[in-house]
Write an enzyme that holds these catalytic residues in place. Sequence first.
Site, mmCIF file in Angstrom:
data_model
loop_
_atom_site.group_PDB
_atom_site.id
_atom_site.type_symbol
_atom_site.label_atom_id
_atom_site.label_comp_id
_atom_site.label_asym_id
_atom_site.label_seq_id
_atom_site.Cartn_x
_atom_site.Cartn_y
_atom_site.Cartn_z
ATOM 1 N N ASP A 108 126.401 -5.585 90.207
ATOM 2 C CA ASP A 108 126.627 -6.207 91.519
ATOM 3 C C ASP A 108 127.956 -5.757 92.131
ATOM 4 O O ASP A 108 128.893 -5.426 91.410
ATOM 5 C CB ASP A 108 126.593 -7.742 91.355
ATOM 6 C CG ASP A 108 126.428 -8.451 92.678
ATOM 7 O OD1 ASP A 108 125.954 -7.820 93.648
ATOM 8 O OD2 ASP A 108 126.782 -9.647 92.758
ATOM 9 N N GLY A 109 127.995 -5.783 93.459
ATOM 10 C CA GLY A 109 129.244 -5.534 94.176
ATOM 11 C C GLY A 109 129.327 -4.197 94.900
ATOM 12 O O GLY A 109 130.384 -3.855 95.438
ATOM 13 N N ARG A 145 127.360 0.025 103.501
ATOM 14 C CA ARG A 145 126.953 -0.497 102.189
ATOM 15 C C ARG A 145 126.268 0.559 101.310
ATOM 16 O O ARG A 145 126.430 0.586 100.093
ATOM 17 C CB ARG A 145 126.003 -1.690 102.366
ATOM 18 C CG ARG A 145 126.672 -2.915 102.979
ATOM 19 C CD ARG A 145 125.646 -4.031 103.192
ATOM 20 N NE ARG A 145 125.012 -4.385 101.942
ATOM 21 C CZ ARG A 145 125.514 -5.244 101.059
ATOM 22 N NH1 ARG A 145 126.646 -5.855 101.312
ATOM 23 N NH2 ARG A 145 124.870 -5.518 99.948
ATOM 24 N N HIS A 173 126.216 1.902 97.157
ATOM 25 C CA HIS A 173 125.080 2.123 96.249
ATOM 26 C C HIS A 173 125.141 3.537 95.681
ATOM 27 O O HIS A 173 124.892 3.762 94.501
ATOM 28 C CB HIS A 173 123.749 1.898 96.986
ATOM 29 C CG HIS A 173 123.571 0.495 97.497
ATOM 30 N ND1 HIS A 173 123.829 -0.600 96.710
ATOM 31 C CD2 HIS A 173 123.167 0.007 98.700
ATOM 32 C CE1 HIS A 173 123.586 -1.708 97.414
ATOM 33 N NE2 HIS A 173 123.199 -1.356 98.623
ATOM 34 N N THR A 207 113.424 -8.887 93.369
ATOM 35 C CA THR A 207 112.341 -9.234 94.292
ATOM 36 C C THR A 207 112.937 -9.707 95.620
ATOM 37 O O THR A 207 112.444 -9.369 96.693
ATOM 38 C CB THR A 207 111.490 -10.376 93.672
ATOM 39 O OG1 THR A 207 111.165 -10.012 92.340
ATOM 40 C CG2 THR A 207 110.227 -10.614 94.443
ATOM 41 N N GLU A 208 114.036 -10.483 95.523
ATOM 42 C CA GLU A 208 114.670 -11.034 96.720
ATOM 43 C C GLU A 208 115.365 -9.950 97.556
ATOM 44 O O GLU A 208 115.549 -10.112 98.758
ATOM 45 C CB GLU A 208 115.692 -12.113 96.333
ATOM 46 C CG GLU A 208 115.074 -13.410 95.829
ATOM 47 C CD GLU A 208 114.538 -13.341 94.391
ATOM 48 O OE1 GLU A 208 114.924 -12.414 93.645
ATOM 49 O OE2 GLU A 208 113.731 -14.211 94.019
ATOM 50 N N LEU A 256 118.377 5.620 72.788
ATOM 51 C CA LEU A 256 118.546 4.441 73.654
ATOM 52 C C LEU A 256 117.298 4.188 74.502
ATOM 53 O O LEU A 256 116.719 5.125 75.059
ATOM 54 C CB LEU A 256 119.753 4.680 74.581
ATOM 55 C CG LEU A 256 120.008 3.620 75.655
ATOM 56 C CD1 LEU A 256 120.525 2.323 75.035
ATOM 57 C CD2 LEU A 256 121.004 4.128 76.696
ATOM 58 N N ARG A 277 127.806 -9.389 84.150
ATOM 59 C CA ARG A 277 127.652 -9.301 85.606
ATOM 60 C C ARG A 277 128.972 -8.866 86.210
ATOM 61 O O ARG A 277 130.020 -9.469 85.938
ATOM 62 C CB ARG A 277 127.221 -10.627 86.235
ATOM 63 C CG ARG A 277 127.012 -10.478 87.751
ATOM 64 C CD ARG A 277 126.444 -11.681 88.431
ATOM 65 N NE ARG A 277 126.116 -11.339 89.824
ATOM 66 C CZ ARG A 277 125.104 -11.840 90.504
ATOM 67 N NH1 ARG A 277 124.302 -12.705 89.956
ATOM 68 N NH2 ARG A 277 124.893 -11.470 91.763
ATOM 69 N N SER A 332 121.014 -15.023 89.257
ATOM 70 C CA SER A 332 120.202 -14.405 90.316
ATOM 71 C C SER A 332 118.808 -13.970 89.847
ATOM 72 O O SER A 332 118.398 -12.828 90.094
ATOM 73 C CB SER A 332 120.960 -13.234 90.956
ATOM 74 O OG SER A 332 122.190 -13.656 91.480
HETATM 75 C C1 IPE Z 1 121.408 -9.360 91.953
HETATM 76 O O1 IPE Z 1 122.376 -9.114 92.921
HETATM 77 C C2 IPE Z 1 120.391 -8.261 91.964
HETATM 78 C C3 IPE Z 1 120.865 -6.950 91.555
HETATM 79 C C4 IPE Z 1 122.059 -6.634 91.141
HETATM 80 C C5 IPE Z 1 119.873 -5.927 91.605
HETATM 81 P P1 IPE Z 1 122.327 -9.788 94.361
HETATM 82 O O2 IPE Z 1 123.513 -9.299 95.090
HETATM 83 O O3 IPE Z 1 121.010 -9.546 95.000
HETATM 84 O O4 IPE Z 1 122.438 -11.335 94.012
HETATM 85 P P2 IPE Z 1 122.945 -12.558 94.891
HETATM 86 O O5 IPE Z 1 122.150 -12.532 96.164
HETATM 87 O O6 IPE Z 1 124.396 -12.352 95.149
HETATM 88 O O7 IPE Z 1 122.694 -13.756 94.051
HETATM 89 C C1 IPE Z 2 124.288 -4.634 93.902
HETATM 90 O O1 IPE Z 2 125.244 -4.612 94.900
HETATM 91 C C2 IPE Z 2 123.129 -3.704 94.156
HETATM 92 C C3 IPE Z 2 121.904 -4.377 94.594
HETATM 93 C C4 IPE Z 2 121.724 -5.662 94.696
HETATM 94 C C5 IPE Z 2 120.794 -3.520 94.961
HETATM 95 P P1 IPE Z 2 125.087 -5.450 96.226
HETATM 96 O O2 IPE Z 2 124.366 -4.608 97.225
HETATM 97 O O3 IPE Z 2 124.500 -6.764 95.973
HETATM 98 O O4 IPE Z 2 126.598 -5.590 96.680
HETATM 99 P P2 IPE Z 2 127.332 -6.904 97.196
HETATM 100 O O5 IPE Z 2 127.070 -7.974 96.182
HETATM 101 O O6 IPE Z 2 126.743 -7.236 98.522
HETATM 102 O O7 IPE Z 2 128.755 -6.520 97.265
HETATM 103 MG MG MG Z 3 125.263 -8.569 95.452
#
Ligand code: IPE
Ligand code: IPE
Ligand code: MG
Length: 254
Positions: free
Chosen positions: A23-24, A36, A40, A69-70, A134, A191, A199
């Site tokens: 995440d992030g 954004r 990625h 999924t979300e 792995l 995480r 999540s």
């Molecule tokens: C969780 O991250 C899903 C992935 C890292 C693929 P999100 O960024 O979607 O989660 P929330 O919305 O902050 O909970």
């Molecule tokens: C995680 O990073 C990747 C996916 C969820 C696909 P985010 O895209 O959620 O990045 P933030 O959390 O918005 O910074």
């Molecule tokens: Mg995120």
Amino acid sequence: MQEGLLDRIDKDQLPQHIAIIMDGNGRWAEEKGQDRLYGHFHGVESVRDIVEGSAELGIRYLTLYAFSTENWDRPQPEVDGLMSLLVETIHKEVPILNKNNIRLHVIGDLKMLPEFAHEELKEALAKTAHNTGLNLIMALSYSSRWELVNAVKNIGLDVQAGKIDPAAITQDTLQQYLSTSQFPDPELMIRTSGEYRISNFLLYQLAYAELYFTNTRWPDFRKHNLYEAIIDFQGRERRFGKTGNQIQEETQLA
Ligand code: IPE
Ligand code: IPE
Ligand code: MG
């Protein structure tokens, strides 16, 4: 710094399965005044480094939450960009996976993925199927609630078909209907990005996982961050409902 950390890892006490919520990416990019998708794109570098680091250590299973999924509800250009990046990366990495004896697996609601993704994934799965090192499990279009509902539906169908007796359903039965049926439960879940939530990730399988949260954004996460998480994990007492004394006695007997 990396060498020192590596030396502190007890190679006999490695988690066999590590799961990561990557995440992030978006915030990392926005903090740099970028789009954004730039985040990625840089997140792929971290995936490479962590997969390599896990394989070098001898970790058996690594599950990476790449798309939930979300996440389908994000703005369309971000969803499209992510899908292209995922498929392109998987395509490009197959020779490297093979070179390192890494087997790719995918879990999630794959029906939701675009057609071009199906083809690439099928090919990558087939081309790495013989590898014995792995196991790299990509969670794509995955959510735990989707997985559990799916499992319940399939159990229902098998009960209806007379293949299973409802009275004989155990935790093992349910486990066999999950998309992770071939894998042991993760012992360590990491995480990144400073969010303290699950999540919709592996809700059932994480029942006794040690949870590790770090403020590091995913595009900055590298092998040494993984080593830190493993060292932290190794310093914990996993009690599984027992008392600390019981665990200490069991360790002395072992
Ligand atoms: C969780 O991250 C899903 C992935 C890292 C693929 P999100 O960024 O979607 O989660 P929330 O919305 O902050 O909970
Ligand atoms: C995680 O990073 C990747 C996916 C969820 C696909 P985010 O895209 O959620 O990045 P933030 O959390 O918005 O910074
Ligand atoms: Mg995120």
